[in-house]
Design an enzyme around this catalytic site. Structure first.
Site, PDB file in Angstrom:
ATOM      1  N   GLY A 265      -7.916   9.196   1.906  1.00  0.00           N
ATOM      2  CA  GLY A 265      -7.362   9.752   3.129  1.00  0.00           C
ATOM      3  C   GLY A 265      -6.610   8.675   3.889  1.00  0.00           C
TER       4      GLY A 265
ATOM      5  N   GLN B 235      -2.791   4.812  11.073  1.00  0.00           N
ATOM      6  CA  GLN B 235      -3.080   3.704  10.166  1.00  0.00           C
ATOM      7  C   GLN B 235      -1.804   3.076   9.599  1.00  0.00           C
ATOM      8  OE1 GLN B 235      -6.263   6.047   7.888  1.00  0.00           O
ATOM      9  NE2 GLN B 235      -6.902   3.909   7.680  1.00  0.00           N
TER      10      GLN B 235
ATOM     11  N   CYS C 134     -12.806   2.250   4.779  1.00  0.00           N
ATOM     12  CA  CYS C 134     -11.551   2.630   5.426  1.00  0.00           C
ATOM     13  C   CYS C 134     -10.462   1.646   5.008  1.00  0.00           C
ATOM     14  CB  CYS C 134     -11.760   2.593   6.939  1.00  0.00           C
ATOM     15  SG  CYS C 134     -10.314   3.020   7.912  1.00  0.00           S
ATOM     16  N   LEU C 135      -9.267   2.151   4.769  1.00  0.00           N
ATOM     17  CA  LEU C 135      -8.157   1.281   4.397  1.00  0.00           C
ATOM     18  C   LEU C 135      -7.796   0.292   5.504  1.00  0.00           C
ATOM     19  CD1 LEU C 135      -5.883   3.876   2.582  1.00  0.00           C
ATOM     20  CD2 LEU C 135      -7.117   1.965   1.528  1.00  0.00           C
TER      21      LEU C 135
ATOM     22  N   HIS D  40     -13.636  12.042   8.706  1.00  0.00           N
ATOM     23  CA  HIS D  40     -13.243  10.635   8.837  1.00  0.00           C
ATOM     24  C   HIS D  40     -11.800  10.544   9.334  1.00  0.00           C
ATOM     25  CE1 HIS D  40     -13.318   6.325   7.312  1.00  0.00           C
ATOM     26  NE2 HIS D  40     -12.015   6.542   7.455  1.00  0.00           N
ATOM     27  N   GLU D  41     -10.907  11.341   8.742  1.00  0.00           N
ATOM     28  CA  GLU D  41      -9.495  11.309   9.130  1.00  0.00           C
ATOM     29  C   GLU D  41      -9.272  11.918  10.516  1.00  0.00           C
ATOM     30  OE1 GLU D  41      -7.633   9.336   7.481  1.00  0.00           O
ATOM     31  OE2 GLU D  41      -9.147   9.138   5.919  1.00  0.00           O
TER      32      GLU D  41
ATOM     33  N   HIS E 149      -9.903   9.372  13.113  1.00  0.00           N
ATOM     34  CA  HIS E 149      -8.796   8.434  13.325  1.00  0.00           C
ATOM     35  C   HIS E 149      -7.829   8.962  14.384  1.00  0.00           C
ATOM     36  CE1 HIS E 149      -9.269   5.081  10.669  1.00  0.00           C
ATOM     37  NE2 HIS E 149      -9.430   5.841   9.600  1.00  0.00           N
TER      38      HIS E 149
END
Length: 182
Positions: free
Chosen positions: A57, A62, A107-108, A150-151, A154
Site C-alpha cells: 500500500g 508518502q 511502512c515504506l 493502515h493506508e 496515513h
C-alpha cells in the site's frame, strides 16, 4: 525509494485534502503512479534494478502529495489479486471484532523495525472513487482490512505505531474479541 517521504516529515502528520473531480491530467498520473510503484516493488527484477522496497500500500502523502488518495496491490486471503486506487476514501462501517498481524506492521516511510501489535478492525466497509470519478464500495476482512486501515490512517496523519501500546508494545487492547493473523 528516493521519492518516498520518510518518517518525521510534517506531511505524514497532516490530514490530507480531498481530490476534486474530474482529476487534472497531473493528478490522474500521480494517482496511477502509486499503483505502478507497488506493482514494480513486487517484481523481483524491477525492485532490484530500481532498489525498491516491497510494498502492498502507498498513500499520496508518502510521496509528498497532500491529497486523499492511496493505492493497494496484494493477494488477499482467498488468493485474489487486489489492485485498487482509492480516491477520497471513507470507512463507513466496521466490526467490533479486531485482529492484528502477529509479525507486526511495517511502512515504506519507516526505515526501522517497530515491534508491537497494531489492533485493527477485522471487517470494514470502505467507499471511495476511482481516478475516473466512479464511486465504489468494498467490504473487506482480515489482512485486506488491515492494509486498507493502515493506508486510511496515513490520510489522517496517523502512523501505524501510534496504535501500539506505549507501555507494553505486545499488550492487546481490552476488547470483546481480538485475534492474530499470521
Amino acid at each position: 525509494m528516493t521519492d518516498i517521504v520518510r518518517e518525521g516529515a510534517p506531511i505524514l502528520r497532516k490530514k490530507a485534502k480531498p481530490l476534486q473531480f474530474p482529476l487534472s491530467p497531473e493528478d490522474y498520473q500521480r494517482a496511477s503512479s502509486l499503483l505502478t510503484y507497488l506493482k514494480n516493488s513486487q517484481d523481483k527484477r524491477l525492485s532490484q534494478q530500481y532498489q525498491l522496497r516491497e510494498g502492498v500500500g502507498l498513500a499520496a502523502n508518502q510521496i509528498g502529495w497532500d491529497k486523499q488518495v492511496f493505492a493497494v496491490y496484494f493477494m488477499d486471503e482467498q488468493n485474489r489479486q487486489l489492485a485498487y486506487i482509492f480516491c477520497n476514501p471513507k470507512m463507513t462501517n466496521h466490526s467490533s471484532q479486531m485482529v492484528y498481524l502477529e509479525q507486526g506492521e511495517a511502512c515504506l516511510s519507516v526505515d526501522r523495525e517497530v515491534k508491537g501489535y497494531v489492533p485493527r478492525y477485522e471487517q470494514i466497509t470502505v467507499q471511495a472513487f476511482t481516478p475516473d470519478g466512479h464511486p465504489f464500495k468494498l467490504k473487506l476482512k482480515g489482512y485486506a482490512a488491515i492494509v486498507i486501515q493502515h493506508e486510511l490512517d496515513h490520510l489522517h496523519g496517523v502512523m501505524f505505531y501510534d496504535h501500539i501500546n506505549k507501555m507494553n508494545p505486545f499488550q492487546l487492547p481490552n476488547v470483546e474479541s481480538i485475534r492474530p493473523i499470521s
